[in-house]
Design a protein around this motif. Sequence first.
Motif, PDB file in Angstrom:
ATOM      1  N   LEU A  45       0.797  -1.222   0.000  1.00 10.63           N
ATOM      2  CA  LEU A  45       0.000   0.000   0.000  1.00 10.63           C
ATOM      3  C   LEU A  45       0.831   1.274   0.000  1.00 10.63           C
ATOM      4  O   LEU A  45       0.420   2.281  -0.568  1.00 10.63           O
ATOM      5  CB  LEU A  45      -0.957   0.015   1.197  1.00 10.63           C
ATOM      6  N   VAL A  46       1.978   1.255   0.638  1.00 11.06           N
ATOM      7  CA  VAL A  46       2.775   2.471   0.771  1.00 11.06           C
ATOM      8  C   VAL A  46       3.948   2.519  -0.208  1.00 11.06           C
ATOM      9  O   VAL A  46       4.755   3.432  -0.164  1.00 11.06           O
ATOM     10  CB  VAL A  46       3.300   2.629   2.222  1.00 11.06           C
ATOM     11  N   LEU A  47       4.022   1.552  -1.090  1.00 12.64           N
ATOM     12  CA  LEU A  47       5.140   1.488  -2.026  1.00 12.64           C
ATOM     13  C   LEU A  47       4.802   2.174  -3.342  1.00 12.64           C
ATOM     14  O   LEU A  47       3.658   2.156  -3.793  1.00 12.64           O
ATOM     15  CB  LEU A  47       5.492   0.031  -2.333  1.00 12.64           C
ATOM     16  N   GLY A  48       5.833   2.711  -3.950  1.00 11.16           N
ATOM     17  CA  GLY A  48       5.672   3.214  -5.305  1.00 11.16           C
ATOM     18  C   GLY A  48       5.513   2.047  -6.254  1.00 11.16           C
ATOM     19  O   GLY A  48       5.991   0.933  -5.982  1.00 11.16           O
ATOM     20  N   ASP A  49       4.833   2.274  -7.369  1.00 13.76           N
ATOM     21  CA  ASP A  49       4.566   1.201  -8.329  1.00 13.76           C
ATOM     22  C   ASP A  49       5.832   0.499  -8.797  1.00 13.76           C
ATOM     23  O   ASP A  49       5.807  -0.692  -9.098  1.00 13.76           O
ATOM     24  CB  ASP A  49       3.816   1.755  -9.546  1.00 13.76           C
ATOM     25  N   ASP A  50       6.940   1.224  -8.849  1.00 13.72           N
ATOM     26  CA  ASP A  50       8.185   0.649  -9.329  1.00 13.72           C
ATOM     27  C   ASP A  50       8.796  -0.365  -8.354  1.00 13.72           C
ATOM     28  O   ASP A  50       9.651  -1.157  -8.735  1.00 13.72           O
ATOM     29  CB  ASP A  50       9.204   1.751  -9.634  1.00 13.72           C
TER      30      ASP A  50
END
Length: 144
Positions: A45-50
Amino acid sequence: MYDTILFATDGSDHAETVTTHAIDAATTRDATLHVLSVVDDRAFLVLGDDRVEAVRDDLRANALEATDEAATRADEAGLEVETAIDTGHPAECIVDYADEIGADLIVMGTSGDDYENNVVGSVSQRVVRTASVPVTTVGPDVDA
């Protein structure tokens, strides 16, 4: 009474003790042991898509290692054993999988983390509240 036992594992240090209890329960009952590990998708949830794919792959590798270790021990104990990995909210996945396989008993560890237990509610607490079968929980201070 217990023909199908579900052992839910996260591969933590405490999981080795819980594995011993799950194997003992299955051996005593001559039951099939199903070993499940859940990749908690809330971690994304808190991660960037990359970064999502790399983190998912790491978590899945940890889940595979956890199920393989438990399955090896169960196999060495002469048990019939099945493994599975799921992705989602751990408590929901555990309860759904138990229903899917017709489990008679769920065996899992508890974290003993006061913050988790009091603020967010632990996975084991949620499983105990929502499972349709008995749940044996093994605390972090229990010996094998």
